[in-house]
Scaffold this active site. Structure first.
Site, PDB file in Angstrom:
ATOM      1  CD  GLU A 139      -2.510   1.228   2.790  1.00  0.00           C
ATOM      2  OE1 GLU A 139      -2.888   0.124   3.231  1.00  0.00           O
ATOM      3  OE2 GLU A 139      -2.796   2.304   3.323  1.00  0.00           O
ATOM      4  CD  GLU A 144      -3.509   7.335   5.874  1.00  0.00           C
ATOM      5  OE1 GLU A 144      -2.341   7.023   5.618  1.00  0.00           O
ATOM      6  OE2 GLU A 144      -4.340   6.553   6.356  1.00  0.00           O
TER       7      GLU A 144
HETATM    8  C1  LIG Z   1      -8.947   4.517   3.675  1.00  0.00           C
HETATM    9  O1  LIG Z   1      -7.648   4.829   3.312  1.00  0.00           O
HETATM   10  C2  LIG Z   1      -6.608   4.413   4.137  1.00  0.00           C
HETATM   11  C3  LIG Z   1      -5.387   4.802   3.423  1.00  0.00           C
HETATM   12  O2  LIG Z   1      -4.389   4.944   4.248  1.00  0.00           O
HETATM   13  C4  LIG Z   1      -6.639   2.929   4.392  1.00  0.00           C
HETATM   14  O3  LIG Z   1      -5.626   2.558   5.303  1.00  0.00           O
HETATM   15  C5  LIG Z   1      -7.959   2.555   4.888  1.00  0.00           C
HETATM   16  O4  LIG Z   1      -8.041   1.151   4.955  1.00  0.00           O
HETATM   17  C6  LIG Z   1      -9.038   3.070   3.994  1.00  0.00           C
HETATM   18  N1  LIG Z   1     -10.294   2.816   4.557  1.00  0.00           N
HETATM   19  C7  LIG Z   1     -11.167   2.217   3.845  1.00  0.00           C
HETATM   20  C8  LIG Z   1     -12.435   1.962   4.447  1.00  0.00           C
HETATM   21  O5  LIG Z   1     -10.981   1.878   2.720  1.00  0.00           O
END
Ligand SMILES: *[C@@H]1O[C@H](CO)[C@@H](O)[C@H](O)[C@H]1NC(C)=O
Ligand SMILES: *[C@@H]1O[C@H](CO)[C@@H](O)[C@H](O)[C@H]1NC(C)=O
Ligand SMILES: *[C@@H]1O[C@H](CO)[C@@H](O)[C@H](O)[C@H]1NC(C)=O
Length: 326
Positions: A139, A144
């Site tokens: 990832e 963020e």
């Molecule tokens: C939203 O984005 C963050 C990116 O850092 C991620 O870690 C997280 O899992 C995401 N949440 C969802 C619900 O996708």
């Protein structure tokens, strides 16, 4: 004179080898996403938030009906609902998570962002990962933060065996060096950007700016230029919309630089989709909520104060993706 001749001989050789590697220089446009194109280039995801946020991710039809997504010629808005009180039995406040249909390995992505979600409890992100295979495929978080607390953080999360050296991490401030998601509750290896304009209310007051990612098999870099930066590379501003090829070599030191010294980039990072999501509370915004000046508890606040989410939206001018030319 002798020096000049040497250079003349040497330069073509260098640029050839850079082309052959497809790194550090030579990219061609592969997609420009702006306005209505977001609807054809992304899918809407409606699963339970894997990070336990107080959100209800809605489908495309609902997001259009409720104006949680909205497109015009050069604007794409993605927002949380700011009209309804949320029942305690509901899944959460309506919000949106979109994932690109296309995937990318080595590439450059430029995000022109005018506004990002702001407000207590918000946890917005622009990031990349390999579909539903997380954490396999890694990832990369480009944008963020949580609860309006800047500066922006760029972070890598991987399976065990990838870490960053303590030196050469760009202009920002490095945090944890181990990217392994199993360490410290999935903190990842991150860099907090220098300067205060990269996140939240300051970013918005300044009309946003540009984030750019470069992913090669050598390194992952993330840059940020605030809207009013004194020097902005031509390819970033792209005022004429005609930047078909680019090189990142003159973009200066990135805010976050992740080298491959202790991380085999090819092994730890897979075919990535681009994801834009806005969650509320959850693992990050919820756990840090009490350290901010935000009122009551995160979940109560999100449930009961719709008007506090009027600024909880992304306004994205464009996303441009470039891939190596050969
Ligand atoms: C939203 O984005 C963050 C990116 O850092 C991620 O870690 C997280 O899992 C995401 N949440 C969802 C619900 O996708
Ligand atoms: C939907 O949202 C856009 C962008 O914020 C706004 O300009 C437009 O007026 C909204 N439409 C309605 C019907 O509320
Ligand atoms: C851009 O604007 C912000 C906020 O007004 C200011 O703090 C900053 O110094 C400005 N930067 C430049 C390069 O003018």
């Amino acid at each position: 004179m002798i020096f000049a001749q040497c250079l003349a001989l040497f330069i073509p050789f260098v640029s050839l080898s850079v082309n052959a590697l497809g790194q550090n220089g030579d990219y061609a446009i592969s997609d420009t996403i702006t306005g209505e194109a977001f609807y054809t280039r992304f899918d809407w995801e409606t699963m339970d938030d894997p990070t336990h946020g107080r959100v209800n991710y809605v489908d495309e039809k609902t997001s259009r009906q409720q104006n949680l997504t909205y497109a015009s010629d050069d604007t794409f808005i993605l927002r949380a609902d700011h009209k309804s009180v949320v029942k305690s039995t509901a899944r959460g406040r309506n919000s949106v998570r979109i994932i690109s249909k296309k995937t990318y390995t080595t590439h450059v992505a430029i995000f022109d962002v005018r506004h990002m979600p702001q407000g207590c409890g918000t946890w917005p992100a622009i990031w990349e990962t390999q579909g539903d295979d997380w954490p396999t495929g890694g990832e990369i978080d480009i944008v963020e933060g949580a609860n309006d607390q800047g500066p922006n953080a760029a972070t890598l999360h991987t399976t065990p065996g990838c870490s960053m050296p303590f030196y050469q991490r760009g202009t920002g401030a490095p945090g944890q060096l181990d990217c392994n998601w199993q360490v410290n509750s999935n903190t990842g290896c991150g860099v907090r950007f220098g300067g205060g304009m990269s996140y939240g209310p300051n970013f918005n007051a300044n009309r946003g700016g540009w984030f750019a990612l470069e992913r090669t098999n050598d390194h992952i870099s993330v840059w940020f230029w605030p809207r009013n930066a004194t020097v902005i590379p031509n390819e970033i501003e792209d005022v004429n919309g005609d930047t078909f090829t680019l090189s990142t070599t003159k973009w200066g030191t990135p805010a976050a630089y992740f080298p491959n010294t202790d991380c085999n980039m090819k092994k730890y990072f897979g075919e990535h989709n681009i994801i834009i999501n806005l969650t509320l509370c959850g693992d990050w915004a919820g756990s840090t909520y009490s350290q901010t000046k935000c009122p009551s508890s995160c979940v109560d606040f999100v449930n009961n104060n719709p008007s506090s989410f009027s600024k909880a939206y992304f306004d994205i001018g464009s996303i441009r993706i470039y891939e190596p030319r050969s």
